[in-house]
Motif scaffolding. Sequence first.
Motif, PDB file in Angstrom:
ATOM      1  N   TRP A  36     -25.138 -42.266 -56.190  1.00  0.00           N
ATOM      2  CA  TRP A  36     -25.339 -42.415 -54.754  1.00  0.00           C
ATOM      3  C   TRP A  36     -25.551 -43.898 -54.447  1.00  0.00           C
ATOM      4  CZ3 TRP A  36     -24.699 -39.086 -50.834  1.00  0.00           C
ATOM      5  CH2 TRP A  36     -24.696 -37.715 -51.098  1.00  0.00           C
ATOM      6  N   PHE A  37     -24.896 -44.357 -53.404  1.00  0.00           N
ATOM      7  CA  PHE A  37     -24.998 -45.732 -52.959  1.00  0.00           C
ATOM      8  C   PHE A  37     -25.325 -45.733 -51.471  1.00  0.00           C
ATOM      9  CE2 PHE A  37     -23.005 -47.919 -56.615  1.00  0.00           C
ATOM     10  CZ  PHE A  37     -22.507 -46.823 -57.291  1.00  0.00           C
ATOM     11  N   ARG A  38     -25.779 -46.874 -50.982  1.00  0.00           N
ATOM     12  CA  ARG A  38     -25.994 -46.994 -49.545  1.00  0.00           C
ATOM     13  C   ARG A  38     -25.633 -48.400 -49.093  1.00  0.00           C
ATOM     14  NH1 ARG A  38     -32.630 -46.603 -49.598  1.00  0.00           N
ATOM     15  NH2 ARG A  38     -33.046 -48.706 -50.454  1.00  0.00           N
ATOM     16  N   ARG A  45     -23.373 -53.192 -50.301  1.00  0.00           N
ATOM     17  CA  ARG A  45     -23.620 -51.842 -50.792  1.00  0.00           C
ATOM     18  C   ARG A  45     -24.468 -51.919 -52.054  1.00  0.00           C
ATOM     19  NH1 ARG A  45     -18.236 -48.949 -51.777  1.00  0.00           N
ATOM     20  NH2 ARG A  45     -18.236 -50.340 -53.590  1.00  0.00           N
ATOM     21  N   GLU A  46     -25.441 -51.006 -52.176  1.00  0.00           N
ATOM     22  CA  GLU A  46     -26.324 -51.009 -53.346  1.00  0.00           C
ATOM     23  C   GLU A  46     -26.402 -49.612 -53.946  1.00  0.00           C
ATOM     24  OE1 GLU A  46     -30.463 -51.718 -52.654  1.00  0.00           O
ATOM     25  OE2 GLU A  46     -30.497 -50.585 -50.776  1.00  0.00           O
ATOM     26  N   GLY A  47     -26.508 -49.577 -55.251  1.00  0.00           N
ATOM     27  CA  GLY A  47     -26.683 -48.310 -55.942  1.00  0.00           C
ATOM     28  C   GLY A  47     -28.101 -47.806 -55.778  1.00  0.00           C
ATOM     29  N   VAL A  48     -28.240 -46.518 -55.543  1.00  0.00           N
ATOM     30  CA  VAL A  48     -29.542 -45.910 -55.307  1.00  0.00           C
ATOM     31  C   VAL A  48     -29.957 -45.021 -56.480  1.00  0.00           C
ATOM     32  CG1 VAL A  48     -30.806 -44.327 -53.820  1.00  0.00           C
ATOM     33  CG2 VAL A  48     -29.235 -45.986 -52.810  1.00  0.00           C
ATOM     34  N   THR A  92     -32.468 -46.909 -44.085  1.00  0.00           N
ATOM     35  CA  THR A  92     -31.360 -46.685 -43.152  1.00  0.00           C
ATOM     36  C   THR A  92     -30.058 -47.266 -43.682  1.00  0.00           C
ATOM     37  OG1 THR A  92     -32.801 -46.611 -41.208  1.00  0.00           O
ATOM     38  CG2 THR A  92     -30.508 -47.239 -40.832  1.00  0.00           C
ATOM     39  N   GLY A  93     -28.980 -46.515 -43.515  1.00  0.00           N
ATOM     40  CA  GLY A  93     -27.665 -46.975 -43.936  1.00  0.00           C
ATOM     41  C   GLY A  93     -26.691 -45.828 -44.068  1.00  0.00           C
ATOM     42  N   VAL A  94     -25.468 -46.156 -44.432  1.00  0.00           N
ATOM     43  CA  VAL A  94     -24.473 -45.142 -44.744  1.00  0.00           C
ATOM     44  C   VAL A  94     -24.573 -44.872 -46.244  1.00  0.00           C
ATOM     45  CG1 VAL A  94     -22.041 -44.524 -44.746  1.00  0.00           C
ATOM     46  CG2 VAL A  94     -22.977 -45.920 -42.886  1.00  0.00           C
ATOM     47  N   TYR A  95     -24.714 -43.619 -46.587  1.00  0.00           N
ATOM     48  CA  TYR A  95     -24.868 -43.199 -47.974  1.00  0.00           C
ATOM     49  C   TYR A  95     -23.553 -42.622 -48.493  1.00  0.00           C
ATOM     50  CZ  TYR A  95     -29.877 -43.998 -47.992  1.00  0.00           C
ATOM     51  OH  TYR A  95     -31.117 -44.596 -47.961  1.00  0.00           O
ATOM     52  N   TYR A  96     -23.140 -43.098 -49.667  1.00  0.00           N
ATOM     53  CA  TYR A  96     -21.901 -42.681 -50.283  1.00  0.00           C
ATOM     54  C   TYR A  96     -22.181 -42.114 -51.677  1.00  0.00           C
ATOM     55  CZ  TYR A  96     -19.936 -46.056 -46.924  1.00  0.00           C
ATOM     56  OH  TYR A  96     -19.598 -46.763 -45.793  1.00  0.00           O
ATOM     57  N   CYS A  97     -21.357 -41.157 -52.103  1.00  0.00           N
ATOM     58  CA  CYS A  97     -21.378 -40.753 -53.498  1.00  0.00           C
ATOM     59  C   CYS A  97     -20.071 -41.200 -54.147  1.00  0.00           C
ATOM     60  CB  CYS A  97     -21.600 -39.248 -53.662  1.00  0.00           C
ATOM     61  SG  CYS A  97     -20.367 -38.184 -52.891  1.00  0.00           S
ATOM     62  N   GLY A 117     -16.599 -41.150 -51.603  1.00  0.00           N
ATOM     63  CA  GLY A 117     -16.547 -40.332 -50.405  1.00  0.00           C
ATOM     64  C   GLY A 117     -16.536 -41.210 -49.167  1.00  0.00           C
ATOM     65  N   GLN A 118     -16.544 -40.572 -48.003  1.00  0.00           N
ATOM     66  CA  GLN A 118     -16.473 -41.292 -46.724  1.00  0.00           C
ATOM     67  C   GLN A 118     -17.842 -41.697 -46.207  1.00  0.00           C
ATOM     68  OE1 GLN A 118     -13.508 -42.245 -45.172  1.00  0.00           O
ATOM     69  NE2 GLN A 118     -12.837 -41.646 -47.212  1.00  0.00           N
ATOM     70  N   GLY A 119     -18.873 -41.120 -46.734  1.00  0.00           N
ATOM     71  CA  GLY A 119     -20.216 -41.529 -46.353  1.00  0.00           C
ATOM     72  C   GLY A 119     -20.860 -40.654 -45.289  1.00  0.00           C
ATOM     73  N   THR A 120     -22.188 -40.683 -45.262  1.00  0.00           N
ATOM     74  CA  THR A 120     -22.967 -39.989 -44.244  1.00  0.00           C
ATOM     75  C   THR A 120     -24.087 -40.920 -43.785  1.00  0.00           C
ATOM     76  OG1 THR A 120     -24.165 -37.936 -43.724  1.00  0.00           O
ATOM     77  CG2 THR A 120     -24.488 -38.842 -45.935  1.00  0.00           C
ATOM     78  N   GLN A 121     -24.308 -40.967 -42.475  1.00  0.00           N
ATOM     79  CA  GLN A 121     -25.270 -41.915 -41.905  1.00  0.00           C
ATOM     80  C   GLN A 121     -26.685 -41.364 -42.011  1.00  0.00           C
ATOM     81  OE1 GLN A 121     -24.790 -45.079 -40.323  1.00  0.00           O
ATOM     82  NE2 GLN A 121     -27.041 -45.110 -40.413  1.00  0.00           N
ATOM     83  N   VAL A 122     -27.578 -42.215 -42.479  1.00  0.00           N
ATOM     84  CA  VAL A 122     -29.006 -41.909 -42.500  1.00  0.00           C
ATOM     85  C   VAL A 122     -29.718 -42.961 -41.671  1.00  0.00           C
ATOM     86  CG1 VAL A 122     -31.087 -41.786 -43.926  1.00  0.00           C
ATOM     87  CG2 VAL A 122     -28.950 -40.754 -44.735  1.00  0.00           C
TER      88      VAL A 122
END
Length: 126
Positions: A36-38, A45-48, A92-97, A117-122
Amino acid sequence: QVQLVESGGGLVQPGGSLRLSCAASGIPLDGYAIGWFRQAPGKEREGVSCVTKTSDGSTWNADSVKGRFTISRDNAKKTVYLQMNSLKPEDTGVYYCATSLVCTAVLGKLIGFTSWGQGTQVTVSS
């Protein structure tokens, strides 16, 4: 063709929780590590978090989320989850897998990920 679809994002108050999902198709999920990244506005972009493909499901978490975020996988459902607790505005950010063969972190940064993926907003805000 690999397809990753993230879901579960939204608006939450500081201190709240969200669970993100990453649904995979086109690949045998148990053959891949999933990260998971954000990305926050104006930032890199950073790895979470990352979970390995091994049976023990070993995980890696960035220092900024240790003790608050938990990554897990359900290979039967071909889905990886990111449980996020005690959320802060800086989350806060867009989260991607994304997929990789292994979870590799160099100087605190996840590397070696290919399909995204396309991401989901948090958004964490009061």
